[in-house]
Motif scaffolding. Sequence first.
Motif, PDB file in Angstrom:
ATOM      1  N   ARG A  66       0.906  -1.247   0.000  1.00 19.57           N
ATOM      2  CA  ARG A  66      -0.057   0.039  -0.201  1.00 19.57           C
ATOM      3  C   ARG A  66       0.826   1.099   0.088  1.00 19.57           C
ATOM      4  O   ARG A  66       1.628   1.377   0.901  1.00 19.57           O
ATOM      5  N   ALA A  93      -9.606  -3.264   1.590  1.00 19.12           N
ATOM      6  CA  ALA A  93      -9.185  -3.299   0.005  1.00 19.12           C
ATOM      7  C   ALA A  93      -8.621  -2.009  -0.235  1.00 19.12           C
ATOM      8  O   ALA A  93      -8.480  -0.933   0.372  1.00 19.12           O
ATOM      9  N   VAL A 132      -7.040   3.139  -3.754  1.00 17.39           N
ATOM     10  CA  VAL A 132      -6.770   3.430  -4.945  1.00 17.39           C
ATOM     11  C   VAL A 132      -6.804   2.020  -5.685  1.00 17.39           C
ATOM     12  O   VAL A 132      -6.328   1.149  -5.022  1.00 17.39           O
ATOM     13  N   SER A 133      -7.421   1.640  -6.995  1.00 22.57           N
ATOM     14  CA  SER A 133      -7.615   0.246  -7.372  1.00 22.57           C
ATOM     15  C   SER A 133      -6.298  -0.222  -7.578  1.00 22.57           C
ATOM     16  O   SER A 133      -6.016  -1.408  -7.227  1.00 22.57           O
ATOM     17  N   ASP A 134      -5.243   0.470  -7.868  1.00 25.45           N
ATOM     18  CA  ASP A 134      -4.032   0.082  -7.836  1.00 25.45           C
ATOM     19  C   ASP A 134      -3.054   0.745  -6.711  1.00 25.45           C
ATOM     20  O   ASP A 134      -2.956   1.583  -6.402  1.00 25.45           O
ATOM     21  N   THR A 178     -10.562  10.180  -4.951  1.00 19.11           N
ATOM     22  CA  THR A 178     -11.249   8.880  -5.550  1.00 19.11           C
ATOM     23  C   THR A 178     -12.606   8.689  -5.160  1.00 19.11           C
ATOM     24  O   THR A 178     -13.108   9.342  -4.207  1.00 19.11           O
ATOM     25  N   SER A 179     -13.189   7.606  -5.977  1.00 20.36           N
ATOM     26  CA  SER A 179     -14.540   7.266  -5.461  1.00 20.36           C
ATOM     27  C   SER A 179     -14.711   6.501  -4.308  1.00 20.36           C
ATOM     28  O   SER A 179     -13.567   5.853  -3.974  1.00 20.36           O
ATOM     29  N   ALA A 226     -15.629   3.479  -4.372  1.00 21.96           N
ATOM     30  CA  ALA A 226     -15.066   2.262  -4.818  1.00 21.96           C
ATOM     31  C   ALA A 226     -13.588   2.271  -5.189  1.00 21.96           C
ATOM     32  O   ALA A 226     -12.980   1.196  -5.362  1.00 21.96           O
ATOM     33  N   GLY A 227     -12.749   3.490  -5.093  1.00 25.55           N
ATOM     34  CA  GLY A 227     -11.360   3.550  -5.233  1.00 25.55           C
ATOM     35  C   GLY A 227     -11.071   3.873  -6.768  1.00 25.55           C
ATOM     36  O   GLY A 227      -9.814   3.403  -6.852  1.00 25.55           O
ATOM     37  N   ASN A 228     -11.716   4.305  -7.521  1.00 33.10           N
ATOM     38  CA  ASN A 228     -11.653   4.613  -8.846  1.00 33.10           C
ATOM     39  C   ASN A 228     -11.117   6.137  -8.983  1.00 33.10           C
ATOM     40  O   ASN A 228     -11.349   6.763  -8.157  1.00 33.10           O
TER      41      ASN A 228
END
Length: 233
Positions: free
Chosen positions: A171, A185, A188-190, A228-229, A231-233
Amino acid sequence: MPLLLVLLLALSSSVFAQSSVENRSAFTTEPGVQGEVNAIAIQPDGKVIIGGRFNSVNGQPRGSLARLNPDGTLDMAFANSFEAGVNGQVFALALQADGSVIVGGTFTQANSFGTYNIARYKADGTVDQTFGAGNGVASPGTDGPVFALAIQPDGKVVLGGSFSLVLGQPRRSVARLNADGTLDAPVVSDPQAVSGTVKSVVLDTKNALVAGGRFSVQKQTAQNLLKTSPAGN
């Protein structure tokens, strides 16, 4: 300038200065904090938690963490010795709904319990040694400083700083923990997309994260600011 006006201005300045000193001394009993304060959190009952780099508060030993009563007197029950604080520096504080306080900074122990740069103190001032333990890692915490904290409405903890591992998992600079301290989770998605240091994190009304600092994000031209959203996008 007329002499009367000069006298009135001088008198008002003197009264203001005296009032400021009285207000200050009424809250911070001398000698106050011996060191620097980097973070402040106000409890619903009006008590004030302070974190920074200091060794005493109002003449009592405190290891960079303390709690004051609403009148500024020292809460003698919370982290009530130098060793009960952290053995380093506190940069961020955040309150959870149950009265626990999340502490972020640069340290290796909190109340003599081994944890790296993030810890949770219960409302009574003792360290929650189960925080982060659910991941089964030998060294809970992060591998670099934690500079910023935010609590989501569901109790999850967002942290920003200068790190690449959280509870032993990749992370970089920003991460999220579940309310019990286990790793959530990626924000950020990545999880490796952010490169640099996150100094500030805040959640908007829709639970999206806004982060600021000195960093870049892969595949983005904008630097030092990220949103970020949920959802992490």
